[in-house]
Design a protein around this motif. Structure first.
Motif, PDB file in Angstrom:
ATOM      1  N   GLU A 137      81.556  26.745  -4.634  1.00 48.83           N
ATOM      2  CA  GLU A 137      82.490  27.750  -4.893  1.00 48.83           C
ATOM      3  C   GLU A 137      82.551  28.629  -3.827  1.00 48.83           C
ATOM      4  OE1 GLU A 137      81.066  29.836  -8.281  1.00 48.83           O
ATOM      5  OE2 GLU A 137      81.377  28.439  -9.788  1.00 48.83           O
ATOM      6  N   LEU A 138      82.344  28.027  -2.518  1.00 55.46           N
ATOM      7  CA  LEU A 138      82.380  28.785  -1.369  1.00 55.46           C
ATOM      8  C   LEU A 138      83.936  29.208  -1.161  1.00 55.46           C
ATOM      9  CD1 LEU A 138      80.553  30.134   0.977  1.00 55.46           C
ATOM     10  CD2 LEU A 138      81.226  27.736   2.098  1.00 55.46           C
ATOM     11  N   ARG A 139      84.109  30.582  -0.677  1.00 54.40           N
ATOM     12  CA  ARG A 139      85.365  31.126  -0.099  1.00 54.40           C
ATOM     13  C   ARG A 139      84.956  31.831   1.082  1.00 54.40           C
ATOM     14  NH1 ARG A 139      86.586  27.566  -2.527  1.00 54.40           N
ATOM     15  NH2 ARG A 139      88.142  27.398  -4.455  1.00 54.40           N
ATOM     16  N   LEU A 140      85.239  31.395   2.206  1.00 57.83           N
ATOM     17  CA  LEU A 140      84.982  32.307   3.512  1.00 57.83           C
ATOM     18  C   LEU A 140      85.955  33.078   4.019  1.00 57.83           C
ATOM     19  CD1 LEU A 140      83.459  28.911   5.320  1.00 57.83           C
ATOM     20  CD2 LEU A 140      82.118  30.941   4.219  1.00 57.83           C
ATOM     21  N   HIS A 141      85.594  34.206   4.784  1.00 52.82           N
ATOM     22  CA  HIS A 141      86.574  35.000   5.106  1.00 52.82           C
ATOM     23  C   HIS A 141      86.492  35.360   6.618  1.00 52.82           C
ATOM     24  CE1 HIS A 141      87.274  36.368   0.952  1.00 52.82           C
ATOM     25  NE2 HIS A 141      85.860  36.277   0.955  1.00 52.82           N
ATOM     26  N   ALA A 189      76.418  33.282  -2.505  1.00 49.59           N
ATOM     27  CA  ALA A 189      77.615  32.411  -2.881  1.00 49.59           C
ATOM     28  C   ALA A 189      77.098  31.078  -3.124  1.00 49.59           C
ATOM     29  CB  ALA A 189      78.589  32.193  -2.097  1.00 49.59           C
ATOM     30  N   THR A 202      75.393  36.573   2.585  1.00 49.63           N
ATOM     31  CA  THR A 202      76.526  36.371   1.647  1.00 49.63           C
ATOM     32  C   THR A 202      75.809  35.553   0.612  1.00 49.63           C
ATOM     33  OG1 THR A 202      78.293  36.518   3.087  1.00 49.63           O
ATOM     34  CG2 THR A 202      78.954  35.772   0.827  1.00 49.63           C
ATOM     35  N   GLU A 236      86.991  23.885   3.595  1.00 51.02           N
ATOM     36  CA  GLU A 236      87.036  25.407   3.526  1.00 51.02           C
ATOM     37  C   GLU A 236      86.166  25.806   4.919  1.00 51.02           C
ATOM     38  OE1 GLU A 236      87.004  29.405   2.362  1.00 51.02           O
ATOM     39  OE2 GLU A 236      88.102  27.484   1.543  1.00 51.02           O
ATOM     40  N   SER A 293      88.470  24.848   7.892  1.00 46.57           N
ATOM     41  CA  SER A 293      89.592  25.730   8.035  1.00 46.57           C
ATOM     42  C   SER A 293      89.432  27.153   8.613  1.00 46.57           C
ATOM     43  CB  SER A 293      90.394  26.019   6.648  1.00 46.57           C
ATOM     44  OG  SER A 293      89.283  26.777   5.814  1.00 46.57           O
ATOM     45  N   HIS A 294      87.506  27.402   8.654  1.00 48.90           N
ATOM     46  CA  HIS A 294      87.441  28.658   9.243  1.00 48.90           C
ATOM     47  C   HIS A 294      86.461  28.544  10.546  1.00 48.90           C
ATOM     48  CE1 HIS A 294      88.277  31.364   6.002  1.00 48.90           C
ATOM     49  NE2 HIS A 294      88.365  30.491   5.262  1.00 48.90           N
TER      50      HIS A 294
END
Length: 278
Positions: free
Chosen positions: A124-128, A120, A118, A155, A158-159
């Motif tokens: 600005e990291l947004r994990l899925h 990134a 990924t 972030e 939360s993952h």
């Protein structure tokens, strides 16, 4: 920046320098590199290589999937996949991720299929996905601006699955040492196997007001026909252990383990293992 042989660049290799480094200052926050900086980048990450064993041991305890943040060219991600762990490798440098993927493919599909890359920026990291282990290895946490670090830690937390862990390391500088010596110089030879002889002088300057440091690398690369000179600069932040502990707590993480390794009388390397607050 690159300059042709004979161009003014003063000085590349001074006649005197403070020390030949055993532990080299790293390139954690340098802008995405190019083909000319590959050897230097790998040399600067070399001193961190022993952490692979420690992080693999932690992965065996937590299980996967593993999140490798600031993965670079796969120094950790590829060995983890070779040991059977599913890995998501995150980095802002597209060229580094391409090197990672090529390395995994050379080993074979059984490794390449376990790695997802990924692109990134950590700020600005947004994990899925969800993970059992997240890594900020190679002192990557010092590359994250202090204002962005709490959000990044939230972030990550939360993952993480229940019982999951975040492992990170950083260089801890003793403030009296920084006050006494705010500028340091390192010199070292880059190990290369392509017929190029490369020497580097690294100048490290600390700014205590901004809690930051700048390292400038002056490289001289000599081949059979010419000499190339290059300059690389990286800016990073000095990590305050108390502030970092508070940020981890606010993110819902507690420090379960701490390992210290003394580099010299002014500096030590710190490895933290943090667990989610269940």
């Amino acid at each position: 920046m690159h300059t042709p042989s004979g161009a003014a660049l003063a000085p590349v290799l001074p006649s005197r320098y403070d020390t030949v480094a055993d532990i080299l200052p790293g390139l954690e926050s340098v802008a995405p590199g190019d083909e000319h900086s590959v050897w230097l980048y790998d040399a600067l990450l070399g001193p961190h290589s022993a952490d692979i064993v420690r992080y693999l041991g932690l992965a065996r305890a937590t299980g996967g999937p593993v999140l490798d943040l600031g993965s670079g060219a796969g120094r950790l991600a590829v060995p983890f996949a070779r040991h059977g762990f599913a890995v998501e490798a995150v980095d802002r440098d597209a060229a580094a991720l391409e090197r990672l993927e090529a390395w995994a493919r050379r080993i074979g599909p059984q490794v390449a299929e376990l790695i997802v890359t990924t692109r990134a920026d950590l700020t600005e990291l947004r994990l899925h996905g969800s993970y059992r282990l997240a890594l900020l290895a190679g002192a990557m946490v010092s590359a994250v601006p202090p204002k962005a670090r709490p959000g990044l830690l939230r972030e990550i937390a939360s993952h993480l699955d229940t019982g999951g862990a975040l492992a990170l390391d950083y260089t801890a500088h003793l403030l009296p040492g920084l006050v006494a010596e705010p500028q340091r110089t390192w010199a070292f030879q880059v190990p290369r196997f392509d017929g190029i002889d490369e020497w580097v002088v690294a100048r490290q300057v600390f700014d205590l007001r901004a809690m930051s440091e700048r390292i400038t690398y002056y490289a001289a690369r000599t081949g059979k026909l010419s000499t190339e000179r290059a300059v690389l600069t990286t800016d990073k932040w000095i990590v305050d252990p108390e502030h970092l502990a508070a940020e981890l707590h606010s993110a819902g993480l507690h420090i379960e383990g701490r390992r210290r390794h003394r580099i010299d009388e002014r500096t030590e390397s710190v490895l933290l293992v943090c667990r989610t607050d269940d």
